[in-house]
Structure formats: structure tokens, C-alpha cells
Design an enzyme around this catalytic site. Structure first.
Site, PDB file in Angstrom:
ATOM      1  N   ARG A  98      95.047  33.459  60.899  1.00 59.71           N
ATOM      2  CA  ARG A  98      95.075  34.918  60.998  1.00 59.71           C
ATOM      3  C   ARG A  98      93.682  35.334  61.448  1.00 59.71           C
ATOM      4  O   ARG A  98      92.703  35.065  60.748  1.00 59.71           O
ATOM      5  CB  ARG A  98      95.427  35.542  59.638  1.00 59.71           C
ATOM      6  CG  ARG A  98      95.149  37.023  59.555  1.00 59.71           C
ATOM      7  CD  ARG A  98      95.755  37.670  58.332  1.00 59.71           C
ATOM      8  NE  ARG A  98      97.191  37.851  58.514  1.00 59.71           N
ATOM      9  CZ  ARG A  98      97.955  38.660  57.787  1.00 59.71           C
ATOM     10  NH1 ARG A  98      97.430  39.360  56.809  1.00 59.71           N
ATOM     11  NH2 ARG A  98      99.238  38.770  58.025  1.00 59.71           N
ATOM     12  N   HIS A 125     101.937  39.637  66.036  1.00 63.55           N
ATOM     13  CA  HIS A 125     102.294  39.148  64.696  1.00 63.55           C
ATOM     14  C   HIS A 125     103.679  38.498  64.800  1.00 63.55           C
ATOM     15  O   HIS A 125     104.667  39.016  64.273  1.00 63.55           O
ATOM     16  CB  HIS A 125     102.277  40.319  63.711  1.00 63.55           C
ATOM     17  CG  HIS A 125     102.213  39.922  62.269  1.00 63.55           C
ATOM     18  ND1 HIS A 125     102.110  38.608  61.848  1.00 63.55           N
ATOM     19  CD2 HIS A 125     102.228  40.680  61.123  1.00 63.55           C
ATOM     20  CE1 HIS A 125     102.066  38.580  60.517  1.00 63.55           C
ATOM     21  NE2 HIS A 125     102.141  39.815  60.059  1.00 63.55           N
ATOM     22  N   GLN A 128     105.988  37.695  61.758  1.00 69.39           N
ATOM     23  CA  GLN A 128     106.590  38.927  61.247  1.00 69.39           C
ATOM     24  C   GLN A 128     107.829  39.288  62.069  1.00 69.39           C
ATOM     25  O   GLN A 128     108.867  39.656  61.515  1.00 69.39           O
ATOM     26  CB  GLN A 128     105.565  40.068  61.318  1.00 69.39           C
ATOM     27  CG  GLN A 128     106.086  41.386  60.800  1.00 69.39           C
ATOM     28  CD  GLN A 128     106.328  41.363  59.300  1.00 69.39           C
ATOM     29  OE1 GLN A 128     105.457  40.986  58.539  1.00 69.39           O
ATOM     30  NE2 GLN A 128     107.513  41.755  58.869  1.00 69.39           N
ATOM     31  N   ASP A 217     104.844  50.966  60.795  1.00 70.41           N
ATOM     32  CA  ASP A 217     103.765  50.137  60.262  1.00 70.41           C
ATOM     33  C   ASP A 217     102.617  51.086  59.917  1.00 70.41           C
ATOM     34  O   ASP A 217     102.626  52.266  60.317  1.00 70.41           O
ATOM     35  CB  ASP A 217     103.326  49.086  61.312  1.00 70.41           C
ATOM     36  CG  ASP A 217     102.263  48.116  60.796  1.00 70.41           C
ATOM     37  OD1 ASP A 217     102.059  48.036  59.567  1.00 70.41           O
ATOM     38  OD2 ASP A 217     101.623  47.437  61.633  1.00 70.41           O
ATOM     39  N   CYS A 257     106.753  46.165  57.819  1.00 71.85           N
ATOM     40  CA  CYS A 257     106.224  44.824  57.545  1.00 71.85           C
ATOM     41  C   CYS A 257     105.469  44.750  56.234  1.00 71.85           C
ATOM     42  O   CYS A 257     105.315  43.662  55.669  1.00 71.85           O
ATOM     43  CB  CYS A 257     105.340  44.371  58.702  1.00 71.85           C
ATOM     44  SG  CYS A 257     103.847  45.382  58.897  1.00 71.85           S
ATOM     45  N   ARG A 285     110.047  36.537  55.305  1.00 73.28           N
ATOM     46  CA  ARG A 285     108.850  35.925  55.905  1.00 73.28           C
ATOM     47  C   ARG A 285     108.801  34.420  55.599  1.00 73.28           C
ATOM     48  O   ARG A 285     108.380  33.624  56.433  1.00 73.28           O
ATOM     49  CB  ARG A 285     107.585  36.617  55.380  1.00 73.28           C
ATOM     50  CG  ARG A 285     107.372  38.050  55.886  1.00 73.28           C
ATOM     51  CD  ARG A 285     107.109  38.078  57.392  1.00 73.28           C
ATOM     52  NE  ARG A 285     106.070  37.146  57.759  1.00 73.28           N
ATOM     53  CZ  ARG A 285     104.762  37.402  57.703  1.00 73.28           C
ATOM     54  NH1 ARG A 285     104.347  38.594  57.350  1.00 73.28           N
ATOM     55  NH2 ARG A 285     103.875  36.489  58.053  1.00 73.28           N
TER      56      ARG A 285
HETATM   57  N1   CP Z   1     103.292  41.783  56.670  1.00 73.30           N
HETATM   58  C1   CP Z   1     102.194  41.022  56.468  1.00 73.30           C
HETATM   59  O1   CP Z   1     101.741  40.274  57.327  1.00 73.30           O
HETATM   60  O2   CP Z   1     101.642  41.164  55.229  1.00 73.30           O
HETATM   61  P1   CP Z   1     100.288  40.502  54.724  1.00 73.30           P
HETATM   62  O3   CP Z   1      99.164  41.157  55.478  1.00 73.30           O
HETATM   63  O4   CP Z   1     100.247  40.819  53.249  1.00 73.30           O
HETATM   64  O5   CP Z   1     100.327  39.040  54.994  1.00 73.30           O
HETATM   65  N1  NVA Z   2      99.231  46.214  61.852  1.00 72.14           N
HETATM   66  C1  NVA Z   2      98.824  45.722  60.551  1.00 72.14           C
HETATM   67  C2  NVA Z   2      99.818  44.734  60.043  1.00 72.14           C
HETATM   68  C3  NVA Z   2      99.537  44.219  58.667  1.00 72.14           C
HETATM   69  C4  NVA Z   2     100.504  43.166  58.239  1.00 72.14           C
HETATM   70  C5  NVA Z   2      97.434  45.106  60.652  1.00 72.14           C
HETATM   71  O1  NVA Z   2      97.116  44.467  61.663  1.00 72.14           O
HETATM   72  O2  NVA Z   2      96.659  45.289  59.710  1.00 72.14           O
END
Ligand code: CP
Ligand code: NVA
Length: 300
Positions: A98, A125, A128, A217, A257, A285
Site C-alpha cells: 500500500r 485500489h 477493493q 467514498d 469501501c 475483501r
Molecule cells: N477499504 C479499505 O481499503 O480499508 P482500509 O484502509 O481500512 O484497509
Molecule cells: N480513497 C481512500 C480509500 C481508503 C480505503 C483513500 O485513498 O484514503
């Protein structure tokens, strides 16, 4: 270099259908492809769902997840992204990350001989999106020709949702404020991927009209915290509330999400109400991560 999953579009439509099918298989049917093997999980940003679900997916495939904070390996700070990839490929059967900059997962994938999985970047993502598609399929049946609406920021989550929905032949509708929307080239790209249609509007109620699934989101993604007030102002009027959901199909589901900010991108009565699929989506997930890893490791 092996097969990686940095974006939904690293798979064809047929492969996405296969991944969704693998996600529904009993765990025992997958044959523990990671038995005795490790998977590196590197996080430059916080996580609840992605860390927990991917760690458990690795365990379910017989492997051992090794969680590492981004600053411990220090991409291009402590050592180069390429050196990190070349070391980790000696310990692990896959590397998941990530990251802030999408380019980091691209460089990991270019340097590593094992699959690299994007667990969220500034651009996309994809894990997701697989969970989103799985949830929509479970709740709505065959998705071909169904309408998915996304209200809010055209961000990493929206982009990957758009890609997977396009590959599945859905009608795509985006309701985004000007300046936080997809450009024409991006909308054309989604249409070319196989969407039944692609529309974008600055009027969220129009985007949602007749839709079978309504997604949103956060308005403030990780790394954008300094712009919180300005972004909240820019997204005024884009809260998914009961009147907006009333414009959707009578059986429409609400999706997010998570993490969610009640009172901003969604009201509590919608996300905690009977149309909300967010916890099924969150739980999916794990099934999505297991299916993607199994697919990358050769399960067919
Ligand atoms: N939806 C999602 O990716 O959540 P987290 O940031 O908690 O992993
Ligand atoms: N768009 C958000 C998604 C979190 C799961 C971010 O990037 O923080």
C-alpha cells in the site's frame, strides 16, 4: 517477472470473472498454494480492512504473512525500491504493498520475480474493486447491463470500481463536482474496456437515477488531510442521503469501501439502513484477496 495485480486492467474480463468465481470456492478447494511460503505486506499508510483481510487470505492459502510498515523498509530512503524487491523475492511468494505513489508498485513489479499486488495507491485500489464486484454480484445477480453509480471524488476507489464495472459490462454513472471528476479521456477509456455506457454529471441525483448500486467514498483520502476543509466545501451537495437513494432503483444497494465519515459523504440513515451492503462488502475483501492471490499463484 511474474503476473502482478497493480490495476484491475491487469486482468481481462474473462480473468476477472474467473477471480470472482474463485472467490466463491470453498477454501479447501484451493489446495493451499502458499503452503510453507511467505507473503510480504508493506504499508505506507494505515489500514484496517486491507491488512486484516489480506493477512487472513494468506493464512487461508497455507502461507505466512509478514506485515511491514513502509518506513521500516523505506522505499528509496533506506534503500532502493528495486533492492527491496530483489531481497523480498528470496523470502516470499508474493509482495503486496500500500503506497502513496503508484510508481512504487510498478517498480516493485518490474524488479521482482514474484507477483506484486497493489493494496491501494494514489491511482487505484484493485483489491477493493474485486470485493465490490463480488458484493454487487451476490446482491444483484448477473451484473451485465446493470447500472452502477459512484457519487463523490473520482479517486483511486472510483477508478478501480469503474474499471471492473466496465469489464463486467455495466452501465457506469459518475456524479462528481467539477475539478474532482474524470476527464474525457478517462471516460472514453472506461467505455473501451467494455462498459455498456459511461456518463458523468455534476448533479449526483441524475447519476443515481435508476441505479442498482450506489457507491461513494471519503471526500478526503489518506494523504489529503491538509485539504480537509476545502474538500468538504467542494463536495457540499454530494452527500448520499435518503432522498438521493430514493432516486435509485427500488431494490438498489448502498456501498462504501470504508472507512466512512457519517454526515459527510453519506448520512447515517443510509449507511446503517436496510439498503446498505457495506459490511458484506468489507468482509468480501478477504474472499477477494484470497481469490486474487490464488489466481496469481496459478489456481485456475
Ligand atoms: N477499504 C479499505 O481499503 O480499508 P482500509 O484502509 O481500512 O484497509
Ligand atoms: N480513497 C481512500 C480509500 C481508503 C480505503 C483513500 O485513498 O484514503
Amino acid at each position: 517477472m511474474s503476473r502482478s495485480f497493480l490495476d484491475v486492467t491487469d486482468c481481462t474480463a474473462g480473468e476477472i470473472a474467473l477471480v470472482l468465481e474463485i472467490a466463491e470456492r470453498p477454501i479447501e478447494a484451493l489446495g493451499r498454494p502458499l503452503a510453507g511460503e511467505g507473503v510480504a505486506l508493506i504499508f505506507e499508510k494505515p489500514s484496517n480492512r486491507t491488512r486484516q483481510s489480506t493477512e487472513m487470505a494468506v493464512v487461508q492459502l497455507g502461507g505466512h504473512p509478514v506485515y511491514t510498515r513502509g518506513e521500516e523498509v523505506g522505499f528509496d530512503v533506506r534503500e532502493s525500491v528495486e533492492d527491496i524487491a530483489r531481497i523480498m523475492e528470496g523470502y516470499h511468494s508474493a509482495i503486496a504493498a500500500r503506497v502513496f505513489a503508484h510508481e512504487i508498485v510498478e517498480r516493485l513489479a518490474a524488479a521482482a520475480s514474484v507477483p506484486v499486488v497493489n493494496m491501494l495507491s494514489d491511482r487505484s485500489h484493485p483489491l477493493q474493486a474485486v470485493a465490490d464486484a463480488l458484493t454487487m454480484q451476490q446482491r444483484l445477480g448477473d451484473l451485465t447491463g446493470k447500472t452502477v453509480a459512484y457519487v463523490g471524488d473520482y479517486n483511486n476507489v472510483a477508478r478501480s470500481l469503474g474499471e471492473i464495472s466496465a469489464l463486467l459490462g455495466m452501465h457506469l454513472r459518475f456524479g462528481c463536482p467539477a475539478g474532482f471528476d474524470a476527464d474525457d479521456a478517462e471516460l472514453a477509456r472506461l467505455l473501451l474496456l467494455g462498459a455498456a455506457s459511461v456518463e458523468q454529471t455534476t448533479r449526483p441525483a441524475d447519476a443515481v437515477a435508476g441505479a442498482h448500486a450506489v457507491h461513494t467514498d471519503t471526500w478526503v483520502s489518506m494523504g489529503q488531510e491538509d485539504d480537509k476543509q476545502a474538500r468538504r466545501q467542494a463536495f457540499e451537495g454530494f452527500t448520499v442521503d435518503e432522498p438521493m437513494m430514493a432516486a435509485a432503483d427500488a431494490a438498489a444497494i448502498f456501498m462504501h469501501c470504508l472507512p466512512a465519515y457519517r454526515g459527510f459523504e453519506v448520512t447515517a440513515d443510509v449507511i446503517d439502513g436496510p439498503r446498505s451492503a457495506v459490511f458484506q462488502q468489507g468482509h468480501n475483501r478477504m474472499h477477494a484477496a484470497r481469490a486474487v492471490l490464488a489466481f496469481l499463484l496459478g489456481v485456475r
